[in-house]
Design a protein around this motif. Structure first.
Motif, mmCIF file in Angstrom:
data_model
loop_
_atom_site.group_PDB
_atom_site.id
_atom_site.type_symbol
_atom_site.label_atom_id
_atom_site.label_comp_id
_atom_site.label_asym_id
_atom_site.label_seq_id
_atom_site.Cartn_x
_atom_site.Cartn_y
_atom_site.Cartn_z
ATOM 1 N N LEU A 187 0.827 -1.214 0.000
ATOM 2 C CA LEU A 187 0.000 0.000 0.000
ATOM 3 C C LEU A 187 0.864 1.268 0.000
ATOM 4 N N ALA A 188 2.016 1.182 0.656
ATOM 5 C CA ALA A 188 2.903 2.351 0.667
ATOM 6 C C ALA A 188 3.373 2.661 -0.757
ATOM 7 N N GLN A 189 3.723 1.609 -1.504
ATOM 8 C CA GLN A 189 4.143 1.830 -2.902
ATOM 9 C C GLN A 189 2.995 2.377 -3.743
ATOM 10 N N ILE A 190 1.828 1.771 -3.540
ATOM 11 C CA ILE A 190 0.646 2.212 -4.307
ATOM 12 C C ILE A 190 0.350 3.683 -3.995
ATOM 13 N N ALA A 191 0.416 4.018 -2.723
ATOM 14 C CA ALA A 191 0.113 5.397 -2.308
ATOM 15 C C ALA A 191 1.052 6.383 -2.994
ATOM 16 N N GLN A 192 2.317 5.987 -3.093
ATOM 17 C CA GLN A 192 3.281 6.897 -3.721
ATOM 18 C C GLN A 192 3.087 6.965 -5.224
ATOM 19 N N LYS A 193 2.891 5.789 -5.839
ATOM 20 C CA LYS A 193 2.765 5.779 -7.307
ATOM 21 C C LYS A 193 1.482 6.446 -7.770
ATOM 22 N N LEU A 194 0.426 6.292 -7.010
ATOM 23 C CA LEU A 194 -0.855 6.893 -7.422
ATOM 24 C C LEU A 194 -1.083 8.250 -6.762
ATOM 25 N N GLN A 195 -0.130 8.663 -5.985
ATOM 26 C CA GLN A 195 -0.200 9.948 -5.270
ATOM 27 C C GLN A 195 -1.491 10.086 -4.466
ATOM 28 N N LEU A 196 -1.718 9.106 -3.611
ATOM 29 C CA LEU A 196 -2.945 9.121 -2.801
ATOM 30 C C LEU A 196 -2.829 10.127 -1.651
ATOM 31 N N ASP A 197 -3.955 10.771 -1.340
ATOM 32 C CA ASP A 197 -4.027 11.654 -0.166
ATOM 33 C C ASP A 197 -4.637 10.917 1.010
ATOM 34 N N ALA A 198 -5.523 9.982 0.689
ATOM 35 C CA ALA A 198 -6.275 9.351 1.771
ATOM 36 C C ALA A 198 -6.634 7.923 1.388
ATOM 37 N N LEU A 199 -6.837 7.100 2.404
ATOM 38 C CA LEU A 199 -7.282 5.722 2.196
ATOM 39 C C LEU A 199 -8.484 5.478 3.106
ATOM 40 N N PHE A 200 -9.572 5.011 2.512
ATOM 41 C CA PHE A 200 -10.794 4.730 3.274
ATOM 42 C C PHE A 200 -11.038 3.221 3.279
ATOM 43 N N ALA A 201 -11.470 2.686 4.426
ATOM 44 C CA ALA A 201 -11.825 1.256 4.478
ATOM 45 C C ALA A 201 -12.817 1.036 5.613
ATOM 46 N N ASN A 202 -13.553 -0.069 5.518
ATOM 47 C CA ASN A 202 -14.456 -0.455 6.605
ATOM 48 C C ASN A 202 -13.709 -1.397 7.548
ATOM 49 N N ALA A 203 -13.896 -1.184 8.838
ATOM 50 C CA ALA A 203 -13.110 -1.928 9.839
ATOM 51 C C ALA A 203 -13.443 -3.419 9.848
ATOM 52 N N GLU A 204 -12.416 -4.218 10.166
ATOM 53 C CA GLU A 204 -12.588 -5.666 10.393
ATOM 54 C C GLU A 204 -12.005 -5.971 11.775
ATOM 55 N N TYR A 205 -12.519 -7.023 12.443
ATOM 56 C CA TYR A 205 -12.254 -7.122 13.872
ATOM 57 C C TYR A 205 -11.417 -8.271 14.421
ATOM 58 N N PRO A 206 -11.269 -9.402 13.737
ATOM 59 C CA PRO A 206 -10.403 -10.423 14.337
ATOM 60 C C PRO A 206 -8.967 -9.897 14.518
ATOM 61 N N VAL A 207 -8.198 -10.473 15.445
ATOM 62 C CA VAL A 207 -6.906 -9.862 15.831
ATOM 63 C C VAL A 207 -5.950 -9.631 14.669
ATOM 64 N N ASN A 208 -5.831 -10.574 13.754
ATOM 65 C CA ASN A 208 -4.866 -10.385 12.662
ATOM 66 C C ASN A 208 -5.276 -9.239 11.747
ATOM 67 N N GLU A 209 -6.580 -9.096 11.533
ATOM 68 C CA GLU A 209 -7.089 -8.010 10.692
ATOM 69 C C GLU A 209 -6.839 -6.661 11.377
ATOM 70 N N LEU A 210 -7.082 -6.618 12.694
ATOM 71 C CA LEU A 210 -6.856 -5.366 13.434
ATOM 72 C C LEU A 210 -5.380 -4.974 13.393
ATOM 73 N N ALA A 211 -4.503 -5.974 13.560
ATOM 74 C CA ALA A 211 -3.058 -5.688 13.558
ATOM 75 C C ALA A 211 -2.631 -5.194 12.170
ATOM 76 N N ARG A 212 -3.139 -5.864 11.117
ATOM 77 C CA ARG A 212 -2.815 -5.443 9.748
ATOM 78 C C ARG A 212 -3.222 -3.978 9.540
ATOM 79 N N ASP A 213 -4.431 -3.643 9.986
ATOM 80 C CA ASP A 213 -4.952 -2.302 9.730
ATOM 81 C C ASP A 213 -4.189 -1.230 10.507
#
Ligand SMILES: Cc1cc2nc3c(=O)[nH]c(=O)nc-3n(C[C@H](O)[C@H](O)[C@H](O)COP(=O)(O)OP(=O)(O)OC[C@H]3O[C@@H](n4cnc5c(N)ncnc54)[C@H](O)[C@@H]3O)c2cc1C
Length: 485
Positions: free
Chosen positions: A82-108
């Motif tokens: 995502l860091a590469q994508i953000a730089q290549k596409l020149q993103l200002d913001a990233l929106f997502a809906n939350a997920e709750y199991p521990v691995n998903e929370l840690a990833r987010d």
């Protein structure tokens, strides 16, 4: 906008907010097959997910919004991608809906930290649940461990009204030239690139099936989810009366859609509220009971946040770690195949194996049979369900298994073991469901269908029962009672 298990355009909080606040918008999906495999996700749930994604890609295309697909091995690879994508596409913001199991929370959290360093604002929204997990607490500030007080608190906090759970408008289309602003594909470090097409196989999981839009018997996508919801509206008022009878189609069968997000939880609550004077607990017994089931779903999602140890392969009640599970491989194999010789259990397991879905009453019956009568570790059943179910969801599945095994919060007391024969007589009285999945018993008389007499077995090539339910029940109760001692 980063899509996960929220694969719809309508009433999607993150997508709606992104279209409202951004002039230019791309939607991303990141497949992580190694992590999916380590979570035990099976072919059915993955195919449902990826085929639904294809449908959504077509919908978004009509709104001039590109959908990019990326495959990386695991959650741990997502932040750098995502860091590469953000730089290549020149993103200002990233929106997502939350997920709750521990691995998903840690990833987010890692994604938020990594992109934060690049000045990309990351925002996660409440969308999979009605309210943020962790936000509803007991008087002493803890998460609820018991469902009924949770439900009561939920309903009173919302003044017994469904008003707070209104659906969002479908996002606007972007201008026709918007699509052209985005590259067709983007090269990233390593072997995986961001592309605009969704492949037929992802990390060994099959997605396409001769172009058929079905996962086993399930039509996929948002329109199929909406049709299922509409069909259920015709019988919702009778839900309380008939929901436990597996031969009837009186439950919604929305779980595969809710799980991959082609239907939203708010759309479900609004449908129920229309039949219930706008209330959560109202005049329609059917709608009120259905809302209660939706709140079980909510309860289990909150549970994984409030008590994350359940995500680590641990029982909610630590003392039940010491149950002396017998774990006989042959018993487990016969249960999986629907060859236990107990007709209702076998019909249920065959329904699972053939359709990827099982009726809720039967999930309880087969889970009780495996964990109590066969004294097999609930985690084996939990994993088998994950592998087969088209609606496999960690929170609901783990909650259901721990409930049946008496290892969970608010679980069935260990001494209350389901008798599969009584369950069968009560909820499949004329054996219609059994006959539909066990052709060997098609000709057996109604009075014998639940527990065929011995001389019928060889005649019908159906196995005799693999255990005596009365004896095995006693052994299980003793094993649990010994824990207390
Ligand atoms: C051992 C076991 C394992 C289970 N595994 C899963 C699973 O992996 N995924 C899953 O979605 N459900 C699971 N459930 C819950 C339930 O069996 C299914 O949600 C339900 O059978 C789906 O059918 P339906 O959509 O017709 O439900 P309906 O009766 O129409 O209910 C509507 C919705 O409410 C939710 N819901 C209903 N009952 C429950 C419940 N007891 N717990 C949590 N949510 C509920 C589901 O989202 C369901 O789609 C499990 C239950 C047990 C006992």
């Amino acid at each position: 906008m980063w899509l996960r298990n929220d694969l719809r355009a309508s009433d999607n909080t993150a997508l709606y907010r992104a279209t409202k606040s951004c002039d230019a918008l791309a939607v991303l999906y990141i497949a992580c097959p190694s992590t999916w495999a380590s979570h035990g996700d099976g072919d059915n749930v993955v195919a449902m997910r990826l085929r639904s994604l294809r449908k959504l890609q077509a919908t978004l295309h009509k709104k001039n919004i590109p959908l990019y697909f990326l495959e990386v091995p695991a959650f741990g690879d997502v932040d750098s991608a995502l860091a590469q994508i953000a730089q290549k596409l020149q993103l200002d913001a990233l929106f997502a809906n939350a997920e709750y199991p521990v691995n998903e929370l840690a990833r987010d959290q890692t994604v938020k930290d990594t992109l934060g360093k690049l000045d990309v604002a990351v925002e996660y929204f409440t969308d999979r649940t009605l309210i943020p997990p962790g936000s509803l607490t007991t008087g002493s500030g803890d998460g609820f461990k018991v469902f009924t007080p949770f439900k009561r608190a939920f309903i009173s906090t919302h003044s017994n009204s469904a008003e707070a759970f209104g659906c969002l408008p479908t996002p606007r289309a972007l201008p026709a030239d918007h699509l052209e602003q985005w590259p067709e594909w983007i090269a990233l470090d390593g072997e995986h690139n961001l592309v605009r097409s969704i492949p037929d196989t992802v990390g060994g999981y099959g997605v396409a099936d001769g172009g058929e839009e079905r996962v086993l018997k399930w039509p996929v996508g948002e329109a199929a989810g909406a049709r299922t919801l509409k069909k259920f509206a015709e019988v919702i008022d009778e839900y309380d009366e008939w929901r436990d009878f597996p031969a009837r189609e009186n439950t919604s069968r929305l779980s595969p859609y809710l799980n991959c997000g082609t239907v939203s939880i708010r759309q479900c609550v609004q449908l129920a509220a229309e039949h219930n004077d706008g209330r959560l607990d109202g005049p329609s017994k059917g709608a009120t009971t259905w809302i209660s089931e939706l709140l079980w779903r909510e309860f289990y999602q909150h549970l994984v946040v409030n008590f994350p140890r359940v995500c680590r392969n641990k029982p909610f009640k630590p003392e039940t770690e010491a149950v002396p599970w017998s774990d006989r491989e042959e018993d487990f194999a016969r249960w999986c195949e629907g060859q236990t010789g107990v007709p209702i259990v076998d019909a249920a397991m065959r329904q699972l194996n053939q359709t990827g879905w099982m009726h809720n009453r039967l999930r309880m019956v087969v889970a009780s049979f495996l964990t109590k009568n066969l004294l097999t570790d609930w985690r084996k059943g939990e994993q088998y369900f994950m592998r087969q179910l088209v609606d496999a969801d960690f929170a609901a599945n783990n909650g259901g298994w721990q409930w049946a095994a008496s290892t969970g919060t608010d679980a069935a007391p260990y001494f209350r073991v389901f008798n599969p024969y009584s369950q069968s007589k009560r909820f499949d009285p004329d054996g219609e469901f059994i006959r539909s999945y066990i052709p060997e018993l098609a000709e057996v008389a109604e009075r014998d269908i639940h527990c065929p007499p011995q001389d019928l077995f060889s005649e019908h090539s159906y196995p005799p029962p693999m255990c005596d339910v009365t004896e095995s029940r006693k052994i299980a109760i003793e094993a649990f009672a010994n824990l207390k001692k």
